[in-house]
Write an enzyme that holds these catalytic residues in place. Structure first.
Site, PDB file in Angstrom:
ATOM      1  CB  THR A  33      -0.943   0.041   1.219  1.00  0.00           C
ATOM      2  OG1 THR A  33      -0.218   0.468   2.380  1.00  0.00           O
ATOM      3  CG2 THR A  33      -1.578  -1.317   1.476  1.00  0.00           C
ATOM      4  CG  ASP A  57      -4.425   8.993   4.521  1.00  0.00           C
ATOM      5  OD1 ASP A  57      -3.804   8.640   5.543  1.00  0.00           O
ATOM      6  OD2 ASP A  57      -4.856  10.152   4.359  1.00  0.00           O
ATOM      7  CG  ASN A  84       7.332   0.944   6.649  1.00  0.00           C
ATOM      8  OD1 ASN A  84       8.303   1.151   7.373  1.00  0.00           O
ATOM      9  ND2 ASN A  84       7.242   1.456   5.429  1.00  0.00           N
ATOM     10  CB  SER A 135       8.875   0.693  17.299  1.00  0.00           C
ATOM     11  OG  SER A 135       9.098   1.624  18.318  1.00  0.00           O
ATOM     12  CE1 TYR A 149       9.157   8.591  14.241  1.00  0.00           C
ATOM     13  CE2 TYR A 149      10.951   8.517  15.829  1.00  0.00           C
ATOM     14  CZ  TYR A 149      10.276   7.965  14.751  1.00  0.00           C
ATOM     15  OH  TYR A 149      10.708   6.789  14.203  1.00  0.00           O
ATOM     16  CE  LYS A 153       7.567   5.287  14.698  1.00  0.00           C
ATOM     17  NZ  LYS A 153       6.827   4.373  13.779  1.00  0.00           N
ATOM     18  CB  THR A 184      15.297   5.830   4.894  1.00  0.00           C
ATOM     19  OG1 THR A 184      15.162   6.381   6.212  1.00  0.00           O
ATOM     20  CG2 THR A 184      15.593   4.338   5.013  1.00  0.00           C
TER      21      THR A 184
END
Length: 279
Positions: A33, A57, A84, A135, A149, A153, A184
């Site tokens: 997705t 979404d 993810n 996580s 953030y 998590k 990334t």
């Protein structure tokens, strides 16, 4: 079990893309997705009927339910669900706006919750399945300029630990993957940043220096690591991705225990008289 069926959110790039390709390359089937399903066109061309590219979404609960149902109808089962989709929000606590805070929680916590809830009835009926929550080392520790953030998590860690206890009797495993720093775009184009307050510039500088001095992991290497986790007979509740997580958390937990021990007399004071304790 061979030829597993995967459902992966956030598959357009980064970790999600790596894991989707690792699964497809060995012959597994994947419902991948992304907010823009066209970003998966090359995988569809390469792997054909083994991949279902689904626009999603994760903050849209109805869309999540529909996506899970579509994947189940297409492939007949769900063996691995990877939550993810998510992003990092940079900003000191005072800097974060109400909308920014809500958006971070909506995506990183509630998005994972909606996917998990939608998948569970299918997995319970199968008496098998593996839910993998992405996580972070930021899910077990906290640093300046990433407070919301971290909050997202830590929340993911908490509800997933409870979940693991609740679903064990159904043959369902839960794993929290806690990556460290990787190459990334998590801290780049995918990140969101609050309007800065100058007073917090020194804290931001220290964090920037910390990141600059760290060695980033190779996202491609995580493909084999993820396959090892999903193929394990008894997968872990928690696992770090990267070599920095374990040394960091050993020190963090040592600091916590030392603080609790130092203040244990106050803890006991707060309990009250022993006669008030329950047997």
């Amino acid at each position: 079990m061979t030829n597993k069926v995967w459902f992966i959110t956030g598959s357009s790039k980064g970790f999600g893309r790596v894991w989707a390709e690792a699964a497809l390359a060995r012959g597994d089937r994947v419902a991948a997705t992304a907010r823009d399903a066209s970003t998966l066109a090359d995988l569809v061309e390469k792997y054909g009927d083994n991949i279902a590219a689904i626009k999603l979404d994760v903050t849209d609960k109805k869309a999540v339910n529909a996506a899970i149902a579509e994947a189940h109808k297409r492939f007949g089962r769900l063996d691995v669900v990877i939550n993810n989709a998510g992003y990092g929000h940079f900003g000191a606590i005072e800097e974060v706006s109400e909308q920014e805070a809500r958006d971070q929680i909506e995506t990183n916590v509630l998005g994972a919750l909606w996917v998990t809830q939608a998948a569970l009835p299918i997995m319970r009926a199968q008496r098998s399945g593996h839910i993998i929550q992405i996580s972070s080392i930021g899910g077990v520790n906290a640093f300046a300029s990433l407070g919301l953030y971290h909050a997202s998590k830590w929340a993911l860690e908490a509800f997933s630990q409870s979940l693991g206890i609740e679903v064990a009797e159904f043959g369902i495993h839960v794993t929290l993957v806690e990556p460290g720093g990787f190459s990334t775009d998590w801290a780049g184009p995918s990140a969101k940043v609050s309007k800065p307050i100058e007073a917090y510039a020194p804290a931001r500088a220290k964090m920037a220096e910390r990141r600059a001095n760290s060695v980033a992991g190779d996202p491609e290497a995580t493909g084999a690591a993820m396959l090892a986790i999903v193929d394990a007979a008894e997968p872990p509740l928690r696992v770090f991705f990267g070599d920095g997580g374990l040394p960091m958390i050993k020190q963090e937990y040592a600091n916590r225990i030392a603080t609790w021990e130092k203040w244990d007399d106050v803890s006991i004071m707060a309990q009250g008289a022993k006669k008030n304790r329950r047997a």
